[in-house]
Design a protein around this motif. Structure first.
Motif, PDB file in Angstrom:
ATOM      1  N   ALA A  10       0.837  -1.208   0.000  1.00  0.00           N
ATOM      2  CA  ALA A  10       0.000   0.000   0.000  1.00  0.00           C
ATOM      3  C   ALA A  10       0.869   1.255   0.000  1.00  0.00           C
ATOM      4  CB  ALA A  10      -0.926  -0.012   1.211  1.00  0.00           C
ATOM      5  N   ARG A  11       1.953   1.227   0.776  1.00  0.00           N
ATOM      6  CA  ARG A  11       2.858   2.384   0.839  1.00  0.00           C
ATOM      7  C   ARG A  11       3.513   2.638  -0.520  1.00  0.00           C
ATOM      8  NH1 ARG A  11       8.041   3.668   1.316  1.00  0.00           N
ATOM      9  NH2 ARG A  11       8.674   1.480   1.149  1.00  0.00           N
ATOM     10  N   LYS A  12       3.956   1.565  -1.177  1.00  0.00           N
ATOM     11  CA  LYS A  12       4.609   1.712  -2.484  1.00  0.00           C
ATOM     12  C   LYS A  12       3.626   2.225  -3.537  1.00  0.00           C
ATOM     13  CE  LYS A  12       8.236  -1.764  -1.871  1.00  0.00           C
ATOM     14  NZ  LYS A  12       8.782  -3.075  -2.351  1.00  0.00           N
ATOM     15  N   LEU A  13       2.391   1.718  -3.499  1.00  0.00           N
ATOM     16  CA  LEU A  13       1.390   2.181  -4.460  1.00  0.00           C
ATOM     17  C   LEU A  13       1.071   3.661  -4.256  1.00  0.00           C
ATOM     18  CD1 LEU A  13      -1.058  -0.870  -4.547  1.00  0.00           C
ATOM     19  CD2 LEU A  13       0.505  -0.148  -6.345  1.00  0.00           C
ATOM     20  N   GLU A  14       1.035   4.081  -2.989  1.00  0.00           N
ATOM     21  CA  GLU A  14       0.751   5.486  -2.704  1.00  0.00           C
ATOM     22  C   GLU A  14       1.893   6.380  -3.197  1.00  0.00           C
ATOM     23  OE1 GLU A  14      -2.203   7.831  -1.886  1.00  0.00           O
ATOM     24  OE2 GLU A  14      -2.326   5.704  -1.358  1.00  0.00           O
ATOM     25  N   LEU A  15       3.128   5.923  -3.044  1.00  0.00           N
ATOM     26  CA  LEU A  15       4.275   6.678  -3.547  1.00  0.00           C
ATOM     27  C   LEU A  15       4.235   6.782  -5.068  1.00  0.00           C
ATOM     28  CD1 LEU A  15       7.199   5.340  -1.305  1.00  0.00           C
ATOM     29  CD2 LEU A  15       6.216   7.640  -1.290  1.00  0.00           C
ATOM     30  N   LEU A  16       3.840   5.669  -5.731  1.00  0.00           N
ATOM     31  CA  LEU A  16       3.726   5.685  -7.194  1.00  0.00           C
ATOM     32  C   LEU A  16       2.669   6.685  -7.642  1.00  0.00           C
ATOM     33  CD1 LEU A  16       3.971   1.911  -8.172  1.00  0.00           C
ATOM     34  CD2 LEU A  16       5.586   3.719  -8.757  1.00  0.00           C
ATOM     35  N   LYS A  17       1.580   6.770  -6.882  1.00  0.00           N
ATOM     36  CA  LYS A  17       0.524   7.724  -7.235  1.00  0.00           C
ATOM     37  C   LYS A  17       1.037   9.160  -7.143  1.00  0.00           C
ATOM     38  CE  LYS A  17      -3.647   7.067  -5.665  1.00  0.00           C
ATOM     39  NZ  LYS A  17      -4.811   7.044  -4.750  1.00  0.00           N
ATOM     40  N   LEU A  18       1.829   9.431  -6.103  1.00  0.00           N
ATOM     41  CA  LEU A  18       2.390  10.774  -5.948  1.00  0.00           C
ATOM     42  C   LEU A  18       3.357  11.099  -7.080  1.00  0.00           C
ATOM     43  CD1 LEU A  18       3.024  10.836  -2.086  1.00  0.00           C
ATOM     44  CD2 LEU A  18       1.241  12.064  -3.354  1.00  0.00           C
ATOM     45  N   GLN A 124     -11.139   9.501  -8.464  1.00  0.00           N
ATOM     46  CA  GLN A 124     -12.347   8.678  -8.457  1.00  0.00           C
ATOM     47  C   GLN A 124     -12.120   7.298  -7.855  1.00  0.00           C
ATOM     48  OE1 GLN A 124     -11.537  10.551 -11.077  1.00  0.00           O
ATOM     49  NE2 GLN A 124     -13.236  11.993 -11.076  1.00  0.00           N
ATOM     50  N   ASP A 125     -11.016   6.663  -8.237  1.00  0.00           N
ATOM     51  CA  ASP A 125     -10.795   5.264  -7.858  1.00  0.00           C
ATOM     52  C   ASP A 125      -9.566   5.161  -6.988  1.00  0.00           C
ATOM     53  OD1 ASP A 125     -11.568   4.648 -11.231  1.00  0.00           O
ATOM     54  OD2 ASP A 125     -12.916   4.383  -9.531  1.00  0.00           O
ATOM     55  N   SER A 126      -9.775   5.026  -5.693  1.00  0.00           N
ATOM     56  CA  SER A 126      -8.636   4.908  -4.780  1.00  0.00           C
ATOM     57  C   SER A 126      -7.885   3.617  -5.034  1.00  0.00           C
ATOM     58  CB  SER A 126      -9.140   4.922  -3.328  1.00  0.00           C
ATOM     59  OG  SER A 126      -8.065   4.853  -2.437  1.00  0.00           O
ATOM     60  N   VAL A 127      -6.569   3.729  -5.095  1.00  0.00           N
ATOM     61  CA  VAL A 127      -5.744   2.554  -5.381  1.00  0.00           C
ATOM     62  C   VAL A 127      -5.340   1.892  -4.067  1.00  0.00           C
ATOM     63  CG1 VAL A 127      -3.615   1.733  -6.460  1.00  0.00           C
ATOM     64  CG2 VAL A 127      -4.860   3.637  -7.468  1.00  0.00           C
ATOM     65  N   ARG A 128      -5.738   0.695  -3.881  1.00  0.00           N
ATOM     66  CA  ARG A 128      -5.400  -0.055  -2.682  1.00  0.00           C
ATOM     67  C   ARG A 128      -4.980  -1.457  -3.087  1.00  0.00           C
ATOM     68  NH1 ARG A 128      -5.506   4.307  -1.223  1.00  0.00           N
ATOM     69  NH2 ARG A 128      -6.739   5.298   0.393  1.00  0.00           N
ATOM     70  N   PRO A 129      -4.232  -2.161  -2.247  1.00  0.00           N
ATOM     71  CA  PRO A 129      -3.827  -3.526  -2.610  1.00  0.00           C
ATOM     72  C   PRO A 129      -5.008  -4.428  -2.877  1.00  0.00           C
ATOM     73  CG  PRO A 129      -2.554  -2.742  -0.719  1.00  0.00           C
ATOM     74  CD  PRO A 129      -3.606  -1.713  -0.997  1.00  0.00           C
ATOM     75  N   GLN A 130      -6.116  -4.254  -2.116  1.00  0.00           N
ATOM     76  CA  GLN A 130      -7.235  -5.158  -2.321  1.00  0.00           C
ATOM     77  C   GLN A 130      -7.950  -4.918  -3.632  1.00  0.00           C
ATOM     78  OE1 GLN A 130      -6.845  -3.095   0.270  1.00  0.00           O
ATOM     79  NE2 GLN A 130      -8.749  -2.172   0.956  1.00  0.00           N
ATOM     80  N   SER A 131      -7.660  -3.796  -4.323  1.00  0.00           N
ATOM     81  CA  SER A 131      -8.290  -3.567  -5.619  1.00  0.00           C
ATOM     82  C   SER A 131      -7.849  -4.609  -6.631  1.00  0.00           C
ATOM     83  CB  SER A 131      -7.941  -2.178  -6.139  1.00  0.00           C
ATOM     84  OG  SER A 131      -6.570  -2.088  -6.440  1.00  0.00           O
TER      85      SER A 131
END
Length: 562
Positions: A10-18, A124-131
């Motif tokens: 989740a942390r890595k995905l959030e960094l990628l989004k930034l 619109q679409d929050s990126v989370r591991p469970q997605s």
């Protein structure tokens, strides 16, 4: 996946989004500057191409990082600019008509470009591991298949447990589903459940995460009964009285398919580092082994080292075209059957078909959701392995064919000679197998052969090589294994094989096994070692069968006389 691992993903995905947001902010600024120059009468072919490619990137990646509205607007604007591009190489200054540019880059277009900033603030679409849907579990140890037997009749369940243990399964008995599932399913390879429990308790396995294969046992077999079980997500059904060797083979195949679904090897080729990392994290979160390639020039090197099940490839990567790369890979016969899946924001079906004609196998349109990406890749990997099995595996047992088994022996012999390692090759042969076929028929004989194949899978390590050499004869290679350990393990296989009870019509019978083994490093060639193991097998046959003989050991007293 552990909570700690999920948190890290989740942390890595959030960094990628930034990182994407910063990059998109820069791109939008460049778009706005270029459009301003167009409106001022400064028309340049390179600016037109730059605007088109920037919009193309945003259209393909924004939705992946949760900015659906931005992606859709970029797609619409991209389609408006596309006629100005003309060819794949982009427009030339001489070909650009100022009035044509003004018709496209008009005040309304400029206003929409200016508004892209505001769309970047809408997530619109929050990126989370469970997605990425329910992560595919890796399962228990591949060297040990743990089975839960759920049946209120504990005596029947224990009989089944004892029978399965001879085939290499570690079985546990429970009276109800609640008691079986109380400690979770971590490390469990399969469930065997009384069909009445599934129907009565209205148990549904379709939506349960980390669910291994489930097989029902029942006293009655009917179409409606089977359909009711299928509706509840059951993977298989066997009718009583249970033929344990048949059940063991059936269950082994389901477990193998299930486990292989979680060991997919995927290579991703994309020049967008954020998308490349995002796709990789999503697939790794789903239990897959992923290799990322940011520079297309490295594709051949990585292919040879990693040997993926499938390749995900962007259609356009700077100077490199995905379809041209796919065609180049097909130059090598080794990669003719490698599935190549194109990723692109291009929606033109004619373009997609043309791209596939260059050597691709499927087309995934960007933006692709995490859940869809994981599911699509899983299906493609599964199909790729099934096709590979048809070419390399014996159809009856699923073991390596004769030629490939010999090739593996040669590779291991070369490794032993190069690294001074100790490895063992063994020849195995079912005793008096012709009598089994003559008395009980070839169909029963096939069950015996499959019984030995499954026993070898469960009793040997995943690093060991197992092949069907021909008929009732098998070959095994045990890397990094002293002769004494190989003797002990293969004698255990002989003992378990002798304990399996097969059914031939109204009669029951057992079959024994003879083994000859040799140390690979003691011989100048792999063929010499194989011949030595074969001669040891011959001495085992002459000395009483049902046991193991080591090459160079003239004593054949190990084992019992059949």
């Amino acid at each position: 996946m552990s909570e700690e691992k999920k948190s890290e993903v989740a942390r890595k995905l959030e960094l990628l989004k930034l990182r994407f947001k910063d990059k998109a902010t820069t791109d939008i600024g460049l778009l706005q500057s270029a459009v301003g120059r167009f409106r001022a009468g400064e028309v340049c072919a390179s600016d037109i191409a730059s605007v088109y490619h920037s919009l193309h990137r945003l259209a393909g990646s924004a939705g992946t990082f949760g900015y659906t509205a931005l992606g859709e607007e970029a797609r619409s604007l991209e389609m408006m600019v596309k006629p100005l591009i003309g060819s794949d190489d982009g427009p030339s200054d001489s070909a650009l008509a100022p009035e044509q540019v003004r018709d496209v880059i008009n005040p309304a277009f400029a206003s929409r470009i200016a508004n892209l900033d505001s769309l970047l603030s809408l997530e619109q679409d929050s990126v989370r591991p469970q997605s990425a849907a329910s992560p595919l579990r890796v399962g228990g140890s591949p060297d040990e298949s743990v089975v839960l037997i759920v049946d209120p009749d504990q005596d029947l369940a224990r009989d089944l447990m004892c029978g399965l243990e001879f085939h290499g399964f570690l079985a546990n008995v429970f009276p109800s589903m609640d008691s079986a599932l109380a400690n979770g399913l971590a490390g469990v390879s399969a469930l065997i459940v009384r069909d009445e429990l599934v129907i009565r308790e209205r148990a549904t396995f379709n939506a349960m995460a980390d669910m291994p294969p489930v097989i029902c046992v029942g006293a009655e077999d009917s179409f409606l009964g089977r359909y009711a079980l299928a509706e509840r997500g059951i993977d298989g059904f066997v009718c009583e009285p249970v033929d344990i060797p048949v059940l063991a083979d059936y269950m082994a195949r389901l477990i193998s398919d299930h486990n292989e679904g979680h060991s997919s090897r995927v290579m991703i080729v994309d020049d967008d580092p954020e998308l490349l990392e995002h796709y990789g994290l999503v697939l790794e979160n789903g239990g897959m082994d992923v290799r990322r390639v940011n520079d297309p020039a490295q594709i051949l090197t990585v292919l040879s080292e990693f040997r993926p099940d499938i390749v995900l490839m962007d259609v356009q990567m700077g100077q490199f075209s995905g379809p041209s790369l796919a065609r180049m890979l097909r130059f090598d016969p080794e990669w003719l059957g490698l599935p190549i899946i194109f990723l692109s924001s291009e929606e033109d079906r004619e373009f997609q078909v043309e791209a596939l004609s260059q050597g691709g196998d499927d087309f995934l349109a960007k933006p692709v959701s995490d859940a869809f990406l994981l599911r699509a890749v899983s299906v493609h990997c599964y199909r790729a392995r099934q096709l590979d099995k048809l070419a390399s595996r014996d159809s009856l047992t699923g073991l390596l064919k004769h030629s490939l088994a010999k090739s593996e022996i040669q590779k291991e012999h070369a490794r032993c000679m190069r690294l001074n390692q100790t490895s063992v090759v063994a020849m195995l042969d079912l005793d008096h197998f012709k009598q089994v076929n003559d008395r009980y028929g070839h169909r029963t004989g096939d069950i015996v052969i499959k019984g030995l194949a499954n026993l070898l899978r469960h009793r040997l390590r995943t690093s060991d090589v197992i092949g069907r050499y021909g008929g009732e004869e098998f070959v095994v290679v045990l890397p990094d294994c002293p002769v004494e350990d190989a003797h002990r393990v293969l004698q255990s296989v002989c003992d378990h094989m002798a304990g399996i009870v097969f059914s031939g019509g109204d009669r029951e019978f057992s079959v024994t096994l003879s083994v000859g083994l040799a140390s690979l490093g003691d011989y100048p060639t792999s063929d010499d070692a194989l011949e030595a193991a074969d001669q040891a097998l011959y001495r085992r046959k002459q000395g009483g069968r049902n046991g193991v003989t080591v090459s160079g050991d003239e004593s054949t007293s190990v084992g019992t006389v059949s």
